[in-house]
Design an enzyme around this catalytic site. Structure first.
Site, mmCIF file in Angstrom:
data_model
loop_
_atom_site.group_PDB
_atom_site.id
_atom_site.type_symbol
_atom_site.label_atom_id
_atom_site.label_comp_id
_atom_site.label_asym_id
_atom_site.label_seq_id
_atom_site.Cartn_x
_atom_site.Cartn_y
_atom_site.Cartn_z
ATOM 1 N N HIS A 82 48.209 45.452 49.027
ATOM 2 C CA HIS A 82 46.844 45.260 48.274
ATOM 3 C C HIS A 82 45.191 46.125 48.766
ATOM 4 O O HIS A 82 44.543 46.653 48.369
ATOM 5 C CB HIS A 82 46.516 44.310 47.780
ATOM 6 C CG HIS A 82 45.775 43.972 48.377
ATOM 7 N ND1 HIS A 82 47.052 42.587 49.598
ATOM 8 C CD2 HIS A 82 44.469 42.769 49.148
ATOM 9 C CE1 HIS A 82 45.653 42.136 50.537
ATOM 10 N NE2 HIS A 82 44.491 42.971 49.962
HETATM 11 C C1 UD1 Z 1 39.927 41.453 47.636
HETATM 12 C C2 UD1 Z 1 39.039 41.498 48.926
HETATM 13 C C3 UD1 Z 1 40.483 41.014 50.095
HETATM 14 C C4 UD1 Z 1 41.148 40.547 49.798
HETATM 15 C C5 UD1 Z 1 41.840 40.433 48.527
HETATM 16 C C6 UD1 Z 1 42.816 39.551 48.005
HETATM 17 C C7 UD1 Z 1 36.994 42.842 49.668
HETATM 18 C C8 UD1 Z 1 36.542 43.352 50.098
HETATM 19 N N1 UD1 Z 1 37.944 42.639 49.858
HETATM 20 O O1 UD1 Z 1 40.345 42.421 47.786
HETATM 21 O O2 UD1 Z 1 39.910 41.026 51.365
HETATM 22 O O3 UD1 Z 1 42.759 40.416 51.011
HETATM 23 O O4 UD1 Z 1 40.956 40.045 47.747
HETATM 24 O O5 UD1 Z 1 43.286 39.728 46.330
HETATM 25 O O6 UD1 Z 1 36.601 41.203 49.468
HETATM 26 N N2 UD1 Z 1 40.740 43.546 39.814
HETATM 27 C C9 UD1 Z 1 40.998 43.297 38.470
HETATM 28 N N3 UD1 Z 1 41.256 42.099 38.251
HETATM 29 C C10 UD1 Z 1 40.402 40.673 38.991
HETATM 30 C C11 UD1 Z 1 40.225 41.205 39.990
HETATM 31 C C12 UD1 Z 1 39.952 42.960 40.647
HETATM 32 O O7 UD1 Z 1 41.505 44.045 37.560
HETATM 33 O O8 UD1 Z 1 40.505 39.819 38.732
HETATM 34 C C13 UD1 Z 1 40.990 44.916 39.944
HETATM 35 C C14 UD1 Z 1 39.616 45.810 39.915
HETATM 36 O O9 UD1 Z 1 40.263 47.329 39.687
HETATM 37 C C15 UD1 Z 1 39.028 45.927 41.438
HETATM 38 C C16 UD1 Z 1 40.488 45.705 41.870
HETATM 39 O O10 UD1 Z 1 40.997 44.761 41.760
HETATM 40 O O11 UD1 Z 1 38.193 47.130 41.557
HETATM 41 C C17 UD1 Z 1 39.969 45.501 42.993
HETATM 42 O O12 UD1 Z 1 39.127 43.860 43.276
HETATM 43 P P1 UD1 Z 1 38.199 43.436 44.429
HETATM 44 O O13 UD1 Z 1 38.142 42.329 44.147
HETATM 45 O O14 UD1 Z 1 36.981 44.611 44.434
HETATM 46 O O15 UD1 Z 1 39.381 43.820 45.986
HETATM 47 P P2 UD1 Z 1 40.412 43.473 46.424
HETATM 48 O O16 UD1 Z 1 41.311 44.730 46.266
HETATM 49 O O17 UD1 Z 1 41.266 43.094 45.450
#
Ligand code: UD1
Length: 397
Positions: free
Chosen positions: A224
């Protein structure tokens, strides 16, 4: 349970006299297992009034709710409902929402865990209000400032008053950056507390039956990191390196199970809508017990996660980490982890390490010091020295 887009009404209004009020912040999947044991230990101790605040950075049931259930965590007292966005949007929204609650609630301490955007946003909001901040999992450094987490770690540690470290590199890094040694406490790893506390539940998970797998006859895969999955080239490189590995393990009647993070799912759909790799089994993100059981009984795990490098070391499962650096060097020095950089991936190191594992030549590894399930107890013992409303941490340094 917590997938509510509306902020909940706070339930913290009445602070009980004499108890230390601690706002514990969680936001993203890896935060939940780090915070759960601390919350539990505070409740057992009795002299704390913990208030659990969920920013809503992760909001899908499979990224959030399922962990609360699995880890026996109470529903958050406050849900900020922030959701996804750019880094600035997410950080700013959390700060704005959080500030209001902190002003009203006046905690004695704000406790943050890990290195996600919610961690930094909460720490910064508290520090600006002169509320002491404790950072659990402090001092980890990958040295790679292109990682959003590295920025979150550096800045959170600079504004924290109490820094709880998981491994010796933490204190070394913090001291090098000028953090006063008396603020630093080596306590162990609360993520491993969760793992140890939940072993009976993990044992009962039926994930192998559900996916029709047999112990030791498959590998687990997670990806991820933006640096791996956000570009077509990055993903392509990994799938190319996986192809010979899949062939090799298919020849031994094994497969690779890939619980796919939403970020990665979206990128695969965008760049490789027709992707099919023989032997690669895609699943939804798994709950905590299911995932740990999947890893525990795997022959090996390939990942770019931070926490999984630690969990595999404790479970004694070989871990191949597809990253150029790790902020968790103990998992390589002592544990079962091996780093595979971009260049090494292109040069066939993934396959070479898999060959070592399959032929029984891979290192054994040991459990790092203080990863014994008692880190939260140590943290709570240190926090017990705080005087309510003292707004001063001098007493415990
Ligand atoms: C975040 C953390 C990362 C951690 C990871 C664990 C930061 C900068 N990154 O990354 O350190 O290792 O979580 O999972 O804080 N999304 C969904 N549903 C959700 C959450 C996210 O669909 O419940 C999708 C959305 O499109 C979103 C993308 O995932 O834009 C990324 O989510 P985000 O929380 O920005 O970062 P992660 O890649 O999950």
């Amino acid at each position: 349970m917590v997938s509510n887009t509306q902020p909940l009404q706070p339930s913290f209004a009445k602070a009980s006299a004499g108890r230390v009020k601690v706002a514990i912040i969680v936001g993203a999947r890896p935060n939940f297992m780090k915070a759960a044991p601390i919350l539990k230990a505070m409740k057992q101790n009795g002299s704390f009034e913990p208030v659990l605040i969920h920013t809503g950075q992760h909001y899908d049931a499979l990224m959030s709710d399922v962990f609360f259930k699995d880890l026996d965590m109470p529903a958050p007292d406050i849900f900020l409902g922030i959701g996804s966005g750019t880094h600035a949007e997410q950080t700013a929204k959390i700060m704005l929402a959080k500030e209001k609650y902190l002003i009203e609630m006046k905690p004695d301490l704000v406790l943050v865990v890990g290195d996600v955007n919610s961690t930094l946003a909460a720490a910064l909001t508290a520090a600006k209000l002169n509320i002491p901040v404790a950072h659990v999992e402090a001092g980890l450094r990958s040295g790679d400032r292109t990682m959003p987490e590295e920025i979150n770690r550096l800045l959170t540690d600079q504004i924290s008053d109490l820094l709880f470290t998981t491994e010796p590199s933490g204190a070394e890094n913090l001291k090098r950056e000028g953090v006063a040694p008396e603020k630093i406490h080596f306590v162990g790893n609360t993520m491993i507390d969760s793992l140890i506390q939940n072993l009976p539940k993990i044992e009962n998970s039926k994930i192998l039956e559900k996916l029709n797998l047999q112990k030791g006859k498959y590998a687990a895969l997670t990806l991820h990191r933006p640096s791996n999955v956000d570009t077509k080239e990055g993903l392509e490189k990994i799938f190319q390196a996986l192809e010979p590995v899949l062939k090799k393990i298919a020849s031994q009647n094994m497969s690779v199970v890939f619980p796919v993070h939403p970020r990665t799912r979206a990128k695969i759909a965008e760049f490789f809508p027709q992707l099919q790799l023989v032997g690669l089994i895609f699943t939804e993100p798994l709950g905590y017990s299911e995932f740990i059981k999947l890893v525990q009984l795997s022959r090996f795990t390939i990942t770019d996660s931070g926490g999984i490098q630690e969990e595999t070391s404790v479970l004694g499962v070989p871990c191949l980490t597809l990253r150029n650096s790790t902020e968790r060097p103990i998992t390589i020095e002592v544990g079962t982890n091996t780093l595979i950089t971009d260049q090494e991936l292109s040069r066939g190191k993934l396959q070479a390490e898999v060959d070592k594992i399959l032929s029984g030549q891979y290192k054994q590894g040991k459990i790092p010091d203080l990863w014994d399930g008692k880190a939260a107890e140590r943290i709570v013992a240190i926090l017990s020295k705080i005087k309510p409303k003292s707004q001063s941490l001098k007493a415990i340094s």
